[in-house]
Write a protein that holds these residues in place. Structure first.
Motif, PDB file in Angstrom:
ATOM      1  N   VAL A   1      27.941  38.431  49.666  1.00  0.00           N
ATOM      2  CA  VAL A   1      27.611  39.871  49.443  1.00  0.00           C
ATOM      3  C   VAL A   1      28.647  40.680  48.467  1.00  0.00           C
ATOM      4  O   VAL A   1      28.360  41.530  47.931  1.00  0.00           O
ATOM      5  N   LEU A   2      30.100  40.518  48.658  1.00  0.00           N
ATOM      6  CA  LEU A   2      31.019  41.062  47.977  1.00  0.00           C
ATOM      7  C   LEU A   2      30.761  40.895  46.544  1.00  0.00           C
ATOM      8  O   LEU A   2      30.922  42.107  45.588  1.00  0.00           O
ATOM      9  N   ALA A   3      30.670  39.723  46.067  1.00  0.00           N
ATOM     10  CA  ALA A   3      30.548  39.409  44.692  1.00  0.00           C
ATOM     11  C   ALA A   3      29.442  40.275  44.105  1.00  0.00           C
ATOM     12  O   ALA A   3      29.839  41.167  42.683  1.00  0.00           O
ATOM     13  N   PRO A   4      28.202  40.110  44.397  1.00  0.00           N
ATOM     14  CA  PRO A   4      27.129  41.090  43.699  1.00  0.00           C
ATOM     15  C   PRO A   4      27.416  42.673  43.925  1.00  0.00           C
ATOM     16  O   PRO A   4      27.108  43.195  43.220  1.00  0.00           O
ATOM     17  N   ALA A   5      28.001  43.049  45.102  1.00  0.00           N
ATOM     18  CA  ALA A   5      28.220  44.220  45.043  1.00  0.00           C
ATOM     19  C   ALA A   5      29.180  45.068  44.112  1.00  0.00           C
ATOM     20  O   ALA A   5      28.990  45.978  43.776  1.00  0.00           O
ATOM     21  N   VAL A   6      30.436  43.974  44.003  1.00  0.00           N
ATOM     22  CA  VAL A   6      31.414  44.464  42.669  1.00  0.00           C
ATOM     23  C   VAL A   6      30.613  44.531  41.587  1.00  0.00           C
ATOM     24  O   VAL A   6      30.713  45.222  40.660  1.00  0.00           O
ATOM     25  N   GLY A   7      29.964  43.299  41.418  1.00  0.00           N
ATOM     26  CA  GLY A   7      29.450  42.828  39.974  1.00  0.00           C
ATOM     27  C   GLY A   7      28.374  43.732  39.516  1.00  0.00           C
ATOM     28  O   GLY A   7      28.198  44.017  38.363  1.00  0.00           O
TER      29      GLY A   7
ATOM     30  N   GLN B   1      40.210  22.261  42.567  1.00  0.00           N
ATOM     31  CA  GLN B   1      39.772  23.179  43.792  1.00  0.00           C
ATOM     32  C   GLN B   1      39.781  24.794  43.354  1.00  0.00           C
ATOM     33  O   GLN B   1      39.049  25.474  43.957  1.00  0.00           O
ATOM     34  N   TYR B   2      40.558  24.874  42.426  1.00  0.00           N
ATOM     35  CA  TYR B   2      40.718  26.339  42.111  1.00  0.00           C
ATOM     36  C   TYR B   2      39.694  26.689  40.906  1.00  0.00           C
ATOM     37  O   TYR B   2      39.186  27.819  40.948  1.00  0.00           O
ATOM     38  N   LEU B   3      39.522  25.501  40.189  1.00  0.00           N
ATOM     39  CA  LEU B   3      38.795  25.836  38.985  1.00  0.00           C
ATOM     40  C   LEU B   3      37.138  25.913  39.699  1.00  0.00           C
ATOM     41  O   LEU B   3      36.446  26.480  39.122  1.00  0.00           O
ATOM     42  N   PHE B   4      36.934  24.898  40.408  1.00  0.00           N
ATOM     43  CA  PHE B   4      35.494  24.759  40.753  1.00  0.00           C
ATOM     44  C   PHE B   4      35.230  25.040  42.476  1.00  0.00           C
ATOM     45  O   PHE B   4      33.960  24.960  42.591  1.00  0.00           O
TER      46      PHE B   4
ATOM     47  N   ALA C   1      37.022  44.022  41.278  1.00  0.00           N
ATOM     48  CA  ALA C   1      36.629  42.815  40.654  1.00  0.00           C
ATOM     49  C   ALA C   1      37.716  41.706  40.599  1.00  0.00           C
ATOM     50  O   ALA C   1      37.518  40.505  41.044  1.00  0.00           O
ATOM     51  N   ALA C   2      39.103  42.269  40.547  1.00  0.00           N
ATOM     52  CA  ALA C   2      40.251  41.225  40.764  1.00  0.00           C
ATOM     53  C   ALA C   2      40.425  40.654  42.195  1.00  0.00           C
ATOM     54  O   ALA C   2      40.318  39.355  42.188  1.00  0.00           O
ATOM     55  N   VAL C   3      39.985  41.398  43.127  1.00  0.00           N
ATOM     56  CA  VAL C   3      40.244  40.921  44.545  1.00  0.00           C
ATOM     57  C   VAL C   3      39.268  40.256  44.806  1.00  0.00           C
ATOM     58  O   VAL C   3      39.091  38.839  45.383  1.00  0.00           O
ATOM     59  N   THR C   4      37.820  40.360  44.214  1.00  0.00           N
ATOM     60  CA  THR C   4      36.793  39.687  44.397  1.00  0.00           C
ATOM     61  C   THR C   4      36.925  38.087  43.635  1.00  0.00           C
ATOM     62  O   THR C   4      36.592  37.098  44.319  1.00  0.00           O
ATOM     63  N   VAL C   5      37.521  38.207  42.372  1.00  0.00           N
ATOM     64  CA  VAL C   5      37.618  36.651  41.781  1.00  0.00           C
ATOM     65  C   VAL C   5      38.622  36.100  42.638  1.00  0.00           C
ATOM     66  O   VAL C   5      38.253  34.773  42.873  1.00  0.00           O
ATOM     67  N   ALA C   6      39.771  36.625  43.106  1.00  0.00           N
ATOM     68  CA  ALA C   6      40.878  35.788  43.995  1.00  0.00           C
ATOM     69  C   ALA C   6      40.389  35.386  45.136  1.00  0.00           C
ATOM     70  O   ALA C   6      40.453  34.207  45.594  1.00  0.00           O
ATOM     71  N   LEU C   7      39.598  36.108  45.867  1.00  0.00           N
ATOM     72  CA  LEU C   7      38.809  35.583  47.055  1.00  0.00           C
ATOM     73  C   LEU C   7      37.754  34.413  46.968  1.00  0.00           C
ATOM     74  O   LEU C   7      37.712  33.674  47.560  1.00  0.00           O
ATOM     75  N   SER C   8      37.222  34.820  45.810  1.00  0.00           N
ATOM     76  CA  SER C   8      35.915  33.836  45.482  1.00  0.00           C
ATOM     77  C   SER C   8      36.245  32.561  44.865  1.00  0.00           C
ATOM     78  O   SER C   8      35.775  31.454  44.901  1.00  0.00           O
TER      79      SER C   8
ATOM     80  N   ARG D   1      37.961  30.107  46.345  1.00  0.00           N
ATOM     81  CA  ARG D   1      37.900  29.102  47.286  1.00  0.00           C
ATOM     82  C   ARG D   1      36.642  28.576  47.311  1.00  0.00           C
ATOM     83  O   ARG D   1      36.085  27.632  47.911  1.00  0.00           O
ATOM     84  N   VAL D   2      35.601  29.760  47.049  1.00  0.00           N
ATOM     85  CA  VAL D   2      34.201  29.736  47.291  1.00  0.00           C
ATOM     86  C   VAL D   2      33.414  28.697  46.242  1.00  0.00           C
ATOM     87  O   VAL D   2      32.822  27.883  46.369  1.00  0.00           O
ATOM     88  N   VAL D   3      33.636  29.609  45.065  1.00  0.00           N
ATOM     89  CA  VAL D   3      32.808  29.013  43.917  1.00  0.00           C
ATOM     90  C   VAL D   3      33.852  28.644  42.694  1.00  0.00           C
ATOM     91  O   VAL D   3      33.425  27.925  41.702  1.00  0.00           O
ATOM     92  N   GLY D   4      35.090  28.804  42.704  1.00  0.00           N
ATOM     93  CA  GLY D   4      36.109  28.571  41.812  1.00  0.00           C
ATOM     94  C   GLY D   4      36.358  29.492  40.602  1.00  0.00           C
ATOM     95  O   GLY D   4      35.237  30.169  40.508  1.00  0.00           O
ATOM     96  N   ILE D   5      37.384  29.499  40.129  1.00  0.00           N
ATOM     97  CA  ILE D   5      37.645  30.395  38.958  1.00  0.00           C
ATOM     98  C   ILE D   5      36.518  30.457  37.807  1.00  0.00           C
ATOM     99  O   ILE D   5      36.342  31.574  37.309  1.00  0.00           O
ATOM    100  N   LEU D   6      35.983  29.306  37.592  1.00  0.00           N
ATOM    101  CA  LEU D   6      35.120  29.106  36.304  1.00  0.00           C
ATOM    102  C   LEU D   6      33.663  29.500  36.692  1.00  0.00           C
ATOM    103  O   LEU D   6      32.990  29.836  35.479  1.00  0.00           O
ATOM    104  N   LEU D   7      33.364  29.891  37.829  1.00  0.00           N
ATOM    105  CA  LEU D   7      31.950  30.093  38.177  1.00  0.00           C
ATOM    106  C   LEU D   7      31.677  31.604  39.042  1.00  0.00           C
ATOM    107  O   LEU D   7      30.937  32.057  39.317  1.00  0.00           O
ATOM    108  N   VAL D   8      33.035  32.012  39.277  1.00  0.00           N
ATOM    109  CA  VAL D   8      33.006  33.408  40.014  1.00  0.00           C
ATOM    110  C   VAL D   8      32.156  34.476  39.286  1.00  0.00           C
ATOM    111  O   VAL D   8      31.412  35.125  40.117  1.00  0.00           O
TER     112      VAL D   8
END
Lengths: 241, 265
Positions: free
Chosen positions: B19-25, B115-118, B178-185, B187-194
């Protein structure tokens, strides 16, 4: 008693680069409630003049005042309505007319939280004034160019402006739409008493309605009633020339 | 699937991020800044590396680095022009280069880095979920409170600037969100896919919706649906969750493109 003009430029010069003057020695006073057309050739400094009037640029020389205050530090910015040269939506989302007009209520209505009832009423009123009530919830991109223009005018009106500045509002629309827009502005001017500055390289459409015409070509080369304009300077491209 | 605690925790994290990633995106895409999330991800990577090197929580250091990076990127972007563009590239590549050097120094250039990248949503702990839920709620509340102002800037930034709306402050707020969303995401999709989860649901929604608000709401629904469907498929098909979630969002986007083309939009 001296009445404070809405816009006051005193011997203003401006250039974007050192040694290159876009405007030179411009002196201009626009009274409250005036409907003024500012015209001139492309590259003649009209848009720069608008930016100085609105305080988006500071004069290199001279001074620019808005309602008696330095334009760049004007304290009542929420009372300024502005239509930029290319009025198009910033994003790709299908914004409706009501959403576009609501954006114009932001500065006056407060930044945080949902809109209050009074703000929603003013938005609906602005939409009605420009004759778009029946299309209020239609996506803007489904409207004609003239209707989109009206929506952006309604957006400016929603903020209850004291000064409405339109920069090249007729770009890309046909002569009939230009006429219709000019008549709309004339009606809004009469009904609301708002000061209107209409900036365009072609002024034929508003010539019949404005009280004053200012021609700019690096400096002001004409300032007076359109009837006083030498015939050779009339806009030859327009039916009312 | 729900009998496993790791899946319940994963679904909890997936719901918040979905929910958060598209709301900010939404606001990044509308302002044609879709790649800003990617850029912040590069800087967050340097934060992860610093965390591993200093033996501090990498999520915390990534959060700090991402917020600082997001603000710097916004300041440089607002300057515009070629210099601004090159400065942005400098921040992006410096972030990833710094990350590689730091993580190599820490001797952690190995599988843990993946785990952080993906993403590694299946290793989310209860504490992780509490942090993701709390910061996610703050992020969503901030977006909710500022929605009208941010939408007005999307509609007409110059008009808002003339009317005295604090554009700079709002842009910084979006960058920080956007920065908070990236940091939280991470663990879910990784830095490369957030960035994909911030962009694809919004782009898909824009092709199906009828107003800005409906685009915003539909984007969050697509993000949520992609998270849940992606996690479910990854559980039963034994696939990487981050990639599966993003592929689910890509399928929705592709479908939206085809459907809107067929409808002539």
């Amino acid at each position: 008693m001296r009445v404070t003009p809405a816009v006051e430029l005193d011997d203003v010069s401006f250039g974007y680069r050192p040694g290159q003057r876009v405007l030179e020695g411009v002196t201009l006073r626009l009274g409250e409630g005036e409907f003024v057309a500012v015209a001139g050739p492309n590259g003649g400094g009209k848009t720069t003049l608008v930016r100085l009037i609105l305080g988006l640029e500071r004069p290199g020389d001279g001074r620019a005042l808005l309602f008696g205050e330095p334009a760049h530090r004007f304290s009542q910015r929420r009372t300024l309505g502005y239509l930029a040269q290319r009025f198009e939506l910033g994003g790709d989302a299908p914004a409706t007319v009501r959403e576009v007009v609501s954006a114009g209520r932001l500065a006056a209505g407060g930044l945080i939280g949902p809109m209050r009832r009074r703000d929603r009423e003013l938005v609906a009123e602005a939409i009605e004034r420009v004759g778009l009530s029946e299309r209020a919830d239609a996506p803007l991109r489904t409207l004609s160019g003239g209707q989109q223009q009206r929506a952006f005018i309604a957006k400016a009106l929603a903020g209850e402006p004291s000064l409405l500045v339109l920069d090249e509002p007729t770009t890309g629309v046909d002569a009939e739409t230009q006429e219709s827009l000019a008549a709309l502005l004339d009606r809004l001017h009469s009904e609301l008493g708002v000061t209107i500055v209409y900036v365009s390289h072609e002024f034929g459409a508003v010539e019949r309605f404005v009280q004053r015409l200012v021609l700019v070509r690096r400096t002001i080369v004409f300032d007076g009633s359109p009837q006083e304009l030498p015939g050779i300077w009339h806009d030859p491209s327009h039916v009312h020339a | 699937m729900l009998e496993s605690e790791f899946m319940r925790l994963a679904l909890g994290a997936g719901i918040v991020i979905g929910v958060l990633a598209p709301a900010v995106g939404f606001f990044l895409v509308q302002r044609r800044q879709s790649l800003i999330g990617d850029g912040i991800g590069h800087v967050a990577f340097a934060g992860v590396a610093a965390g591993i090197l200093l033996d501090v929580s990498p999520v915390l250091t990534a959060l700090v680095a991402a917020v600082l990076g997001g603000v710097v990127i916004e300041v440089l972007r607002s300057r515009g022009g070629t210099a601004g563009d090159q400065a942005l590239a400098l921040v992006f590549y410096t972030g990833i280069a710094l990350g590689v050097v730091l993580i190599s120094t820490a001797g952690a250039l190995n599988v843990d880095l993946f785990q952080y990248l993906f993403g590694s949503i299946l290793t989310v702990t209860r504490t992780d979920l509490v942090v993701i839920a709390a910061l996610g709620a703050v992020g969503l509340a901030t977006v909710g409170l500022l929605y009208r102002a941010l939408a007005a800037v999307v509609v007409d930034e110059e008009g808002a600037r003339v009317a005295g709306v604090p554009i700079g402050g709002l842009n910084i707020a979006v960058a920080a969100l956007a920065a908070v969303t990236v940091a939280l995401s991470m663990r879910v999709v990784g830095i490369l896919l957030v960035a994909a989860l911030m962009v694809l649901p919004v782009s898909a929604a824009g092709r199906m919706a009828w107003s800005m608000r409906s685009t915003f709401v539909l984007a969050m629904a697509i993000g949520l649906g992609s998270s849940l469907v992606g996690l479910t498929i990854s559980y039963y098909a034994d696939l990487p969750p981050g990639g599966t979630i993003v592929l689910a969002a890509a399928v929705v986007f592709g479908t939206a493109v085809v459907v809107s083309a067929a409808r002539g939009r």
